[in-house]
Design a protein around this motif. Structure first.
Motif, PDB file in Angstrom:
ATOM      1  N   PRO A  96       0.793  -1.239   0.000  1.00  0.00           N
ATOM      2  CA  PRO A  96       0.000   0.000   0.000  1.00  0.00           C
ATOM      3  C   PRO A  96       0.821   1.282   0.000  1.00  0.00           C
ATOM      4  O   PRO A  96       0.340   2.309  -0.451  1.00  0.00           O
ATOM      5  N   ARG A  97       2.067   1.240   0.502  1.00  0.00           N
ATOM      6  CA  ARG A  97       2.851   2.474   0.628  1.00  0.00           C
ATOM      7  C   ARG A  97       3.978   2.518  -0.404  1.00  0.00           C
ATOM      8  O   ARG A  97       4.583   1.496  -0.737  1.00  0.00           O
ATOM      9  N   LEU A  98       4.258   3.723  -0.863  1.00  0.00           N
ATOM     10  CA  LEU A  98       5.288   3.921  -1.870  1.00  0.00           C
ATOM     11  C   LEU A  98       6.673   3.547  -1.361  1.00  0.00           C
ATOM     12  O   LEU A  98       7.526   3.094  -2.125  1.00  0.00           O
ATOM     13  N   ASP A  99       6.922   3.737  -0.059  1.00  0.00           N
ATOM     14  CA  ASP A  99       8.256   3.465   0.485  1.00  0.00           C
ATOM     15  C   ASP A  99       8.482   1.982   0.771  1.00  0.00           C
ATOM     16  O   ASP A  99       9.563   1.617   1.251  1.00  0.00           O
ATOM     17  N   GLY A 144      16.923   5.092  -1.718  1.00  0.00           N
ATOM     18  CA  GLY A 144      15.616   5.538  -1.269  1.00  0.00           C
ATOM     19  C   GLY A 144      14.756   6.040  -2.407  1.00  0.00           C
ATOM     20  O   GLY A 144      15.037   5.794  -3.584  1.00  0.00           O
ATOM     21  N   LEU A 145      13.715   6.780  -2.042  1.00  0.00           N
ATOM     22  CA  LEU A 145      12.758   7.262  -3.025  1.00  0.00           C
ATOM     23  C   LEU A 145      13.217   8.542  -3.715  1.00  0.00           C
ATOM     24  O   LEU A 145      12.924   8.746  -4.883  1.00  0.00           O
ATOM     25  N   ASN A 173      12.253   8.195   3.915  1.00  0.00           N
ATOM     26  CA  ASN A 173      11.367   7.731   2.848  1.00  0.00           C
ATOM     27  C   ASN A 173       9.895   7.766   3.236  1.00  0.00           C
ATOM     28  O   ASN A 173       9.025   8.010   2.402  1.00  0.00           O
ATOM     29  N   ALA A 174       9.595   7.512   4.507  1.00  0.00           N
ATOM     30  CA  ALA A 174       8.207   7.521   4.960  1.00  0.00           C
ATOM     31  C   ALA A 174       7.578   8.898   4.771  1.00  0.00           C
ATOM     32  O   ALA A 174       6.403   9.022   4.411  1.00  0.00           O
ATOM     33  N   ILE A 175       8.361   9.960   5.009  1.00  0.00           N
ATOM     34  CA  ILE A 175       7.834  11.313   4.837  1.00  0.00           C
ATOM     35  C   ILE A 175       7.562  11.597   3.360  1.00  0.00           C
ATOM     36  O   ILE A 175       6.605  12.300   3.018  1.00  0.00           O
ATOM     37  N   VAL A 176       8.380  11.049   2.475  1.00  0.00           N
ATOM     38  CA  VAL A 176       8.137  11.224   1.043  1.00  0.00           C
ATOM     39  C   VAL A 176       6.764  10.660   0.678  1.00  0.00           C
ATOM     40  O   VAL A 176       6.000  11.272  -0.079  1.00  0.00           O
ATOM     41  N   GLU A 177       6.445   9.493   1.226  1.00  0.00           N
ATOM     42  CA  GLU A 177       5.110   8.911   1.009  1.00  0.00           C
ATOM     43  C   GLU A 177       4.024   9.875   1.453  1.00  0.00           C
ATOM     44  O   GLU A 177       3.047  10.105   0.729  1.00  0.00           O
TER      45      GLU A 177
END
Length: 994
Positions: free
Chosen positions: A735-738, A749-750, A771-775
């Protein structure tokens, strides 16, 4: 007052007269009935049945309140692809830059497309998920299309706007309709707005609107012939047709949206059965199984407590065309009163699927014929209501008691299996038995608590047509804003009731029959699809007396003889098979050049799409539109090429590879189909930002779902003109981009990452804390840009793919799709789990039926519960107890967060055992066709196969489990691998030319 119901079946046309007196019991309400053979000229058969039943009833024609007809007339014209009954249609989409790669008619069978397609165009217009315009409609674009339509001599136009169900009165489609009518003022133009025909899901709504427009002229002509029948018999009552949901529509409305009357026969039978058994709307919270046995087939359906049939899947094919109408959930078998009976050398019997059909009165032995039929068995066995059928002595001398027992056992087994398939739990069911062939059914069946054969069971379908109620529906996307969902629902209920009253329902007994709220996943504004249906009895006191004055004002001029010749069924060519259907799966060889470039064919794309859906683990988005667009590109002569990592390393270890895909809500992509510029815009801006001079290949960020296909569409020479790498960054869908392999490694990373929509908006995230913040950043931006954007994330060099990608995942999808296709072709779908687990280590986890579906926060979060099948329901390899230990004594619970998270067995004592969880793959497959079922399509009663597959070992590492294991989804589960991961076998390596 009296009501007359008529149902046109494949074998017989039935008619009944019902008294409308409120104090009359159901069995006494039938004043007269008639069953006559269905004629090639359907109108002639209706006239004969109607005239006969009125004569039998001896009622005054002035006392007939209305006549309602259920017919297969219109749907048959579509199935035949009959050019004498279907008009050429022009389709105008209001979509701005979107949807152009997926044009109208893209999924029509060739013969039907050749018959109907007149003109297609995509012009400015359409709405975003929040109701804002994509781009404004330009009047000059509309008038330009009008000029072309006029030159082509077309008179039927379909308007399809992106998210048009969101539009208010007079907006989008309706605005353009007014412009077209103004341009063609004085000419007779038929303009159909898709929002008046279907619901969310652009292709399916468009297809339904096209079929509706194509059949309009023939429908009006046919309904004129029905009105002519009434006129010839001096009837002055209104004419109604029954719809596929079991409700009535007056003749004028039916002539505007005839597609809603398609396939109403099973609904009429089920509604009639409920009424005759005194269960109409009073089933006390329990669903009832209805078994309708005809001369050739038996239809089994489920009657809900509301008194209406359980619906089938969200999408239904009509004449090979996928539409948005939800038909009744019917399971049909080749068993009827006229079924042939055969015995083998061991004395075992086979009954059906071949049948003598209408010729039973001359062919069956009990009537002096030479064919042993199911009816003969029933007569000799002395079943109820067979005493007056034919001459029993004509059969007795030609059959032994053992053969009778064997034959009845075969009938019993077929019925028990069909009934069990439609159950939602393993308890004993109540069965309503109707249909002229129902006399062949034994008095007891395993798994059936009670068999109820109501009075007049042989004309239940016509009774259903006579007692059909009137409905009003609200089906649209609502954005709450400052309103609560309770306020929205109450407003929709009031509107649905008013819609029913406006359609002719009695306001005193109109009530809500259905309420559903479906929150669209990954949409920050909480947009939800709200479906509310109200039903009520027809208000007889408000009926118009003379149909020629009101309802049928434009239908009265015809006579029966005017339309008989046109209504006759004319032979037409059978629909052409697609290339993929013609392929010999066992000998098919993909095209791989000597230097290792795999050029995809239509067959390859179809198999890859099937495999991507299965690897999506319930998520990743539906692959249907992406498959259609890729197939269209190949048919247009474009090449889609796939290379493996070894090919890239041999050419340049430092070559740049661009990961790409889509982010957003699957609900948006099913309506606002990508324009094709989203990913190229993102990719080119990212390359420019990084100063990279050359990209050598593209790679999917996830192989699961539509993202496994979308980059392939952009690899052709019209876009990047680059090959696709036989690999991806997940090996599934998450479900998540990261949640990709590069994010497991700290140095990768992303970011930088670029997101773009289809109308020129683009944003770059050059760096971030993690990376989570990028999502989170991109999810917020995605909402602003319409909840669907194309992405390009930080490029990788060829040598980095070895560590940060899943090699061979495209090949894996191809092989899984091929395995499913082979199981279908060889009718061995019961072995589909075995075929898939031969390709990747894993296990068959469960075989059963979905008996509970719970959602939280829309379709993104929830769980399903799967009840086990009975032992006799299991087939082939699914019978193997050692493959699914303890499954028979328990139930399986599968929680999901867009993708399936874990599978656990709940035993009868309440204990539970997790048998598979993330990061291993859990896929739920439709046992009827072998296709993956997305979490958005989970529903009660689905017969499913649950499979667990091993994940790449990097996901099982401590860092991998933290990112994509149970802890990442808040599960208190210890991960236990379901198997040992097998490296996918490369298609390039296997089929590379010498």
């Amino acid at each position: 007052m009296f009501r007359i119901g008529i149902d046109v079946g494949g074998t017989n046309t039935d008619a009944v007269v019902l008294s409308d007196a409120q104090d009359v019991l159901a069995e006494n309400a039938i004043v007269a009935w008639e069953k006559s053979p269905t004629t090639a000229n359907v109108t002639e058969g209706i006239a004969k049945a109607l005239g006969a039943v009125i004569e039998k009833s001896e009622i005054s024609i002035k006392d007939i309140a209305y006549v309602s007809i259920g017919t297969t007339h219109f749907v048959n014209a579509v199935i035949e692809a009959n050019p004498t009954k279907l008009a050429k249609v022009a389709v105008i989409r209001l979509a701005g830059p979107y949807t152009k790669r997926c044009p109208p008619f893209i999924d029509f069978p060739p013969s039907l497309r050749d018959t109907i397609e007149g003109h297609v165009a995509v012009i400015d217009g359409g709405l975003q998920i929040d109701g804002k315009e994509i781009v404004p409609i330009k009047d000059e674009h509309v008038f330009e299309q009008c000029r072309i339509i006029k030159e082509k001599g077309l008179s039927h136009v379909v308007l399809v706007g992106v998210f048009s169900p969101l539009a208010g009165p007079g907006e989008q489609e309706e605005y353009v309709r007014d412009l077209i009518e103004k341009y063609f003022e004085g000419s007779k133009m038929e303009v159909v707005c898709s929002k008046d025909v279907g619901h969310v899901g652009l292709l399916e709504r468009e297809n339904a609107a096209i079929l509706n427009a194509a059949i309009l002229s023939f429908a009006r002509e046919t309904i004129r012939s029905y009105a002519a029948v009434l006129k010839k018999l001096s009837l002055s009552c209104p004419l109604y047709l029954t719809q596929l949901d079991g409700t009535l529509v007056n003749s004028r409305a039916a002539a505007s949206v005839p597609i809603r009357t398609f396939s109403n026969g099973p609904t009429n039978s089920m509604r009639g059965a409920s009424y005759l058994a005194k269960l109409d709307g009073r089933t006390r919270g329990k669903s009832i199984i209805v078994v309708d046995v005809g001369g050739t087939t038996t239809d089994v359906g489920v009657l809900l407590p509301s008194g209406f049939p359980r619906k089938a899947a969200a999408f239904t094919e009509v004449g090979g065309v996928r539409t948005s109408f939800s038909m009744p959930d019917i399971y049909s078998i080749g068993l009827g009163g006229g079924s042939y009976v055969f015995f083998d050398a061991n004395g075992s019997a086979t009954v059906g699927p071949s049948s003598v059909g209408l010729e039973i009165i001359t062919s069956a032995k009990v009537f002096g014929g030479q064919v042993l039929t199911a009816t003969d068995l029933a007569v000799v066995a002395g079943l109820k209501d067979t005493e007056s059928i034919g001459d029993k002595s004509l059969v007795l001398n030609n059959i032994t008691s053992k053969e009778v027992t064997a034959g009845m056992d075969a009938i019993r087994r077929s019925l028990e299996t069909a009934i069990d398939r439609m159950k939602t739990d393993s308890g004993d069911a109540i069965v309503l038995l109707v249909g002229g062939g129902s006399v062949i059914v034994p008095p007891t069946l395993e798994g059936v608590q009670e068999i109820v054969r109501p009075p007049y069971f042989n004309v239940a379908n016509a009774v259903g047509a006579a007692i059909a109620r009137v409905s009003g529906t609200v089906d649209r996307i609502e954005i709450p804003g400052n309103r609560s969902f309770d306020e929205i629902i109450e407003a929709c209920k009031a509107e649905a009731i008013q819609n029913a009253v406006n359609a002719g329902a009695n306001c005193e007994n109109t009530s809500i029959a259905e309420v559903a709220v479906i929150q669209l996943p990954y949409v920050a504004n909480h947009a939800s699809r709200v479906i509310v249906k109200a039903v009520g009895d027809l208000d007889l006191g408000a009926l118009k007396v003379d149909p020629s004055e009101e309802q049928n004002s434009d239908l009265e001029s015809a006579t029966i003889t005017d339309v008989q010749a046109k209504n006759m069924v004319k032979p037409v060519a059978a629909p052409t098979q697609s290339k993929t259907n013609a392929v010999d799966i066992n000998t098919y060889t993909p095209s791989v050049s000597s230097d290792g470039i795999w050029t995809l064919s239509e067959t390859d794309i179809e198999w890859i799409a099937e495999g991507c859906a299965i690897l999506g683990c319930g998520g990743g988005g539906a692959t249907y539109s992406a498959f259609l667009m890729a197939r269209q590109a190949i048919r247009a002569g474009h090449k889609i090429r796939v290379v493996d990592i070894e090919y890239l390393l041999q050419n340049s270890r430092d070559a740049w590879i661009l990961p790409c895909g889509f982010m957003g809500s699957p609900s948006v992509s099913s309506e606002r189909i990508p324009s094709g510029v989203e990913i190229p815009t993102a990719g080119r801006n990212l390359v420019k930002f990084l100063g990279i001079e050359k990209i050598s290949a593209l790679i999917s960020d996830e192989i699961g779902g539509k993202n496994g296909l979308e980059p392939m569409l952009l690899a052709t020479e019209t876009d990047f003109n680059l090959p696709i790498v036989d690999a991806d960054l997940m090996g599934r869908a998450y479900p998540r981009l990261d949640q990709i392999l590069p994010c497991i490694a700290k140095e990768k990373g992303l970011f930088p990452v670029v997101a773009a929509d289809g109308i020129g908006n683009c944003m770059v995230v050059p760096t971030a804390e993690n990376n989570a913040i990028v999502e989170d950043i991109l999810r917020a931006a995605c909402t602003v840009l319409g909840s669907s954007v194309g992405l390009s994330i930080s490029p990788l060099q060829a040598h980095e793919l070895v560590e940060h990608s899943i090699p061979g995942s495209t090949s894996q999808a191809w092989r899984i799709g091929r395995a499913v296709a082979l199981c279908r072709r060889e009718s061995t779908l019961s072995s589909v789990s075995e075929a898939i687990t031969r390709l990747q280590d894993g296990k068959l986890l469960f075989v059963g039926k979905v008996c509970l579906h719970e959602v939280r926060g829309g379709f993104t979060h929830g769980r399903i519960t799967v009840a086990p099948l009975l032992q006799e329901e299991m087939e082939g390899s699914n019978k193997a107890d050692d493959q699914q230990p303890n499954a028979i004594s328990g139930r399986m619970i599968i929680p999901f967060q867009n993708e399936n998270l874990q599978a656990e067995i709940e035993h009868e004592d309440g204990s539970r055992k997790v048998v598979c969880c993330v990061p291993d793959l859990i896929t739920v497959i439709d046992a009827q066709n072998g296709s993956a079922i997305g979490t958005q399509d989970y529903r009660y009663g689905l017969r499913v196969i649950v499979i667990g597959l091993a994940c790449d070992p990097r996901w099982a590492s401590p860092a991998g489990l933290k990112l994509g294991g149970p802890v990442a989804f808040g599960l208190d589960t210890k991960y236990e691998p379901i198997g040992v991961y097998k490296q996918p076998k490369s298609v390039v390596a296997e089929f590379r030319a010498s």
